[in-house]
Design a protein around this motif. Structure first.
Motif, PDB file in Angstrom:
ATOM      1  N   ASP A  27       0.835  -1.193   0.000  1.00  0.00           N
ATOM      2  CA  ASP A  27       0.000   0.000   0.000  1.00  0.00           C
ATOM      3  C   ASP A  27       0.875   1.250   0.000  1.00  0.00           C
ATOM      4  N   GLN A  28       0.301   2.371   0.397  1.00  0.00           N
ATOM      5  CA  GLN A  28       1.017   3.637   0.312  1.00  0.00           C
ATOM      6  C   GLN A  28       2.268   3.658   1.183  1.00  0.00           C
ATOM      7  N   ASN A  29       2.266   2.898   2.285  1.00  0.00           N
ATOM      8  CA  ASN A  29       3.429   2.867   3.171  1.00  0.00           C
ATOM      9  C   ASN A  29       4.686   2.445   2.418  1.00  0.00           C
ATOM     10  N   TYR A  30       4.589   1.356   1.657  1.00  0.00           N
ATOM     11  CA  TYR A  30       5.752   0.913   0.894  1.00  0.00           C
ATOM     12  C   TYR A  30       6.000   1.817  -0.306  1.00  0.00           C
ATOM     13  N   HIS A  31       4.927   2.257  -0.946  1.00  0.00           N
ATOM     14  CA  HIS A  31       5.064   3.117  -2.108  1.00  0.00           C
ATOM     15  C   HIS A  31       5.898   4.354  -1.774  1.00  0.00           C
ATOM     16  N   ASP A  32       5.656   4.927  -0.594  1.00  0.00           N
ATOM     17  CA  ASP A  32       6.395   6.120  -0.186  1.00  0.00           C
ATOM     18  C   ASP A  32       7.851   5.813   0.151  1.00  0.00           C
ATOM     19  N   SER A  33       8.132   4.579   0.535  1.00  0.00           N
ATOM     20  CA  SER A  33       9.491   4.236   0.975  1.00  0.00           C
ATOM     21  C   SER A  33      10.456   3.979  -0.180  1.00  0.00           C
TER      22      SER A  33
ATOM     23  N   SER B  31      -4.736  -3.891  -3.336  1.00  0.00           N
ATOM     24  CA  SER B  31      -4.422  -3.624  -1.928  1.00  0.00           C
ATOM     25  C   SER B  31      -5.670  -3.489  -1.067  1.00  0.00           C
ATOM     26  N   ALA B  32      -6.751  -2.903  -1.591  1.00  0.00           N
ATOM     27  CA  ALA B  32      -7.960  -2.709  -0.780  1.00  0.00           C
ATOM     28  C   ALA B  32      -8.573  -4.054  -0.391  1.00  0.00           C
ATOM     29  N   LYS B  33      -8.662  -4.967  -1.354  1.00  0.00           N
ATOM     30  CA  LYS B  33      -9.246  -6.270  -1.017  1.00  0.00           C
ATOM     31  C   LYS B  33      -8.343  -7.056  -0.070  1.00  0.00           C
ATOM     32  N   ARG B  34      -7.021  -7.029  -0.319  1.00  0.00           N
ATOM     33  CA  ARG B  34      -6.108  -7.758   0.561  1.00  0.00           C
ATOM     34  C   ARG B  34      -6.133  -7.174   1.979  1.00  0.00           C
ATOM     35  N   ARG B  35      -6.271  -5.859   2.090  1.00  0.00           N
ATOM     36  CA  ARG B  35      -6.373  -5.233   3.416  1.00  0.00           C
ATOM     37  C   ARG B  35      -7.543  -5.829   4.196  1.00  0.00           C
ATOM     38  N   ASP B  36      -8.702  -5.910   3.560  1.00  0.00           N
ATOM     39  CA  ASP B  36      -9.885  -6.451   4.236  1.00  0.00           C
ATOM     40  C   ASP B  36      -9.748  -7.945   4.495  1.00  0.00           C
ATOM     41  N   LEU B  37      -9.167  -8.665   3.526  1.00  0.00           N
ATOM     42  CA  LEU B  37      -8.965 -10.104   3.708  1.00  0.00           C
ATOM     43  C   LEU B  37      -8.067 -10.378   4.902  1.00  0.00           C
ATOM     44  N   PHE B  38      -6.959  -9.662   5.000  1.00  0.00           N
ATOM     45  CA  PHE B  38      -6.014  -9.899   6.088  1.00  0.00           C
ATOM     46  C   PHE B  38      -6.634  -9.547   7.440  1.00  0.00           C
ATOM     47  N   GLN B  39      -7.426  -8.491   7.493  1.00  0.00           N
ATOM     48  CA  GLN B  39      -8.081  -8.133   8.749  1.00  0.00           C
ATOM     49  C   GLN B  39      -9.056  -9.222   9.172  1.00  0.00           C
TER      50      GLN B  39
ATOM     51  N   PHE C  20       1.671  -3.021   6.076  1.00  0.00           N
ATOM     52  CA  PHE C  20       0.569  -3.070   5.127  1.00  0.00           C
ATOM     53  C   PHE C  20      -0.700  -2.951   5.946  1.00  0.00           C
ATOM     54  N   SER C  21      -1.372  -1.807   5.844  1.00  0.00           N
ATOM     55  CA  SER C  21      -2.515  -1.511   6.719  1.00  0.00           C
ATOM     56  C   SER C  21      -2.052  -1.584   8.167  1.00  0.00           C
ATOM     57  N   THR C  22      -2.608  -2.497   8.961  1.00  0.00           N
ATOM     58  CA  THR C  22      -2.222  -2.610  10.375  1.00  0.00           C
ATOM     59  C   THR C  22      -1.229  -3.739  10.621  1.00  0.00           C
ATOM     60  N   HIS C  23      -0.731  -4.367   9.569  1.00  0.00           N
ATOM     61  CA  HIS C  23       0.090  -5.570   9.708  1.00  0.00           C
ATOM     62  C   HIS C  23       1.563  -5.298   9.394  1.00  0.00           C
ATOM     63  N   ARG C  24       2.442  -6.009  10.087  1.00  0.00           N
ATOM     64  CA  ARG C  24       3.869  -5.938   9.757  1.00  0.00           C
ATOM     65  C   ARG C  24       4.102  -6.505   8.364  1.00  0.00           C
ATOM     66  N   GLN C  25       4.927  -5.818   7.594  1.00  0.00           N
ATOM     67  CA  GLN C  25       5.282  -6.309   6.270  1.00  0.00           C
ATOM     68  C   GLN C  25       6.785  -6.236   6.106  1.00  0.00           C
ATOM     69  N   LEU C  26       7.370  -7.355   5.712  1.00  0.00           N
ATOM     70  CA  LEU C  26       8.822  -7.458   5.563  1.00  0.00           C
ATOM     71  C   LEU C  26       9.158  -7.768   4.114  1.00  0.00           C
ATOM     72  N   PHE C  27       9.948  -6.900   3.492  1.00  0.00           N
ATOM     73  CA  PHE C  27      10.386  -7.098   2.117  1.00  0.00           C
ATOM     74  C   PHE C  27      11.806  -7.651   2.106  1.00  0.00           C
ATOM     75  N   CYS C  28      12.027  -8.670   1.282  1.00  0.00           N
ATOM     76  CA  CYS C  28      13.369  -9.235   1.152  1.00  0.00           C
ATOM     77  C   CYS C  28      14.212  -8.349   0.237  1.00  0.00           C
ATOM     78  N   PRO C  29      15.522  -8.536   0.223  1.00  0.00           N
ATOM     79  CA  PRO C  29      16.367  -7.790  -0.721  1.00  0.00           C
ATOM     80  C   PRO C  29      16.259  -8.385  -2.127  1.00  0.00           C
ATOM     81  N   ASN C  30      16.731  -7.635  -3.096  1.00  0.00           N
ATOM     82  CA  ASN C  30      16.846  -8.174  -4.452  1.00  0.00           C
ATOM     83  C   ASN C  30      17.678  -7.231  -5.307  1.00  0.00           C
ATOM     84  N   TRP C  31      18.300  -7.779  -6.348  1.00  0.00           N
ATOM     85  CA  TRP C  31      18.997  -6.969  -7.332  1.00  0.00           C
ATOM     86  C   TRP C  31      18.008  -6.689  -8.452  1.00  0.00           C
ATOM     87  N   ASP C  32      17.507  -5.445  -8.514  1.00  0.00           N
ATOM     88  CA  ASP C  32      16.444  -5.086  -9.452  1.00  0.00           C
ATOM     89  C   ASP C  32      17.055  -4.657 -10.780  1.00  0.00           C
ATOM     90  N   ALA C  33      17.172  -5.629 -11.685  1.00  0.00           N
ATOM     91  CA  ALA C  33      17.726  -5.359 -13.008  1.00  0.00           C
ATOM     92  C   ALA C  33      17.059  -6.305 -14.006  1.00  0.00           C
TER      93      ALA C  33
END
Length: 390
Positions: free
Chosen positions: A17-23, A34-42, A77-90
């Protein structure tokens, strides 16, 4: 020493969601689910009583083409912890490297006893799930949001077919967005239909009438979703009493933008909106449009969750009959019968003329009440117990 921390619900998903988008500090495509997944996860967190954590791989940059090291980050992501792994983006390296980094990521953050949910039959998630099966004592749930891989003709279809072959043998249960997707599961797999969510359960009555009704189409802008039909239907509508708002991205962005340029007093094209901006737009609209084509193969493997976003915002909904919408929503929607601009225009005109009456219709006893947040949590709890996951 034995880990005494309580078991959690681990979601293998690239939703953000916007949290990661801004980062990211660079342009990336917005996540339309993201809206449906937010409700599903809750709902899952409340139904299971477990903390929900999202494990993700970083999406690619929208414009940058040179390689860049993306560090692991922790966000929400919404109210949940979200952890992104590293990667070489190429180019050419991003996808295969993501499999390696993501497997290591899931092994690091998943313990025996956890419950693991993964999105669709995506190859990256199934590979991670197979390693978890070997090295952790966990059970798996499939979130079968769509079956697009079933109609894909590119090389990715073979990856998805391989992932489906191995992935469905891991499952203890499955969530389905479309009834027909259940045919792709093993017969013994407990399944629950969750095509979308109505976020408020007290009432779903549309907004009060006004002199000009705001119509809304949101989502992918392509022929599959009937955006061309919508544009062709506009000249057939009454001259007054309506204004069309369009949000989203896709192959028909240019025709939509041209339609706005030609009739700015009747059409506003918003492009891709943040969650906050989209929520604000919903509050201004009266009627939501779902024009998806019945004849398109995608209608047999996915459900237009935008319908439930419309319901949540108290919009009256006009829909095609694609994706078993009548079987799920019943008389809560106003339907048009054929994939023609004239039929769509007639349905919109009918709603424009009768909005005040239609808005008074009591839908609190409708079958769509099963898809309120409270109704879904109750159904999920029974489903989890039936699958021996609680």
């Amino acid at each position: 020493m034995r880990n005494s921390q309580p078991a959690k619900l681990v979601c293998l998903s690239n939703v953000f969601d916007q949290n990661y988008h801004d980062s990211r500090a660079e342009e990336i495509d917005r996540c339309l689910s993201s809206a449906k997944r937010r409700d599903l996860f809750q709902c899952l967190e409340k139904a299971s009583g477990k903390e929900l954590v999202v494990l993700s791989s970083p999406p690619k940059a929208k414009f940058r083409r040179e390689g860049k090291w993306l560090r692991p980050i922790t966000t929400r992501f919404s109210t949940h912890r979200q952890l992104f792994c590293p990667n070489w983006d190429a180019p050419k390296l991003r996808i295969p490297l993501s499999w390696f980094f993501y497997v290591r990521h899931t092994l690091r953050h998943t313990r025996s006893g956890d419950l693991v949910l993964f999105d669709n039959y995506e190859f990256i998630y199934v590979v991670a799930a197979l390693f978890l099966k070997l090295l952790r004592r966990v059970r798996f749930i499939l979130d079968y949001e769509d079956g697009k891989h079933l109609i894909d003709t590119s090389w990715r279809r073979w990856l998805s077919a391989t992932a489906e072959f191995f992935g469905k043998r891991l499952l203890s249960a499955a969530l389905l967005a479309h009834p027909a997707l259940g045919q792709r599961l093993l017969n013994k797999t407990p399944r629950l239909l969750v095509p979308g969510f109505i976020s408020k359960s007290d009432s779903i009555a549309p907004k009060q009438s006004s002199n000009e009704l705001n119509l809304l189409y949101s989502g992918t802008l392509d022929r599959t979703r009937g955006v061309d039909l919508l544009l062709e239907a506009l000249p057939l509508l009454p001259a007054n009493g309506w204004h069309l708002h369009v949000s989203g991205t896709g192959g028909l962005e240019n025709p939509v933008a041209m339609a706005q340029k030609e009739r700015p007093e009747k059409i506003t094209f918003h492009g891709s909106l943040s969650n906050a901006a989209y929520a604000e737009l919903l509050t201004k609209c009266h009627v939501g449009l779902n024009c998806q084509r019945v004849s398109d193969p995608i209608s047999s493997v996915t459900f237009p969750s935008k319908i439930f976003s419309y319901f949540s915002a108290r919009l009256l909904v006009i829909s095609s009959r694609a994706s078993d919408v009548p079987a799920i929503c019943g008389d809560a929607c106003q339907y048009f019968e054929s994939e023609t601009p004239s039929d769509l225009a007639q349905a919109i005109t009918r709603v424009l003329k009768n909005y005040s009456t239609l808005a008074q219709k009591d839908l609190t006893q409708s079958t769509i009440q099963d898809y309120t947040m409270d109704g879904t949590i109750m159904r999920m709890r029974h489903w989890l117990k039936a699958a021996s996951l609680l």
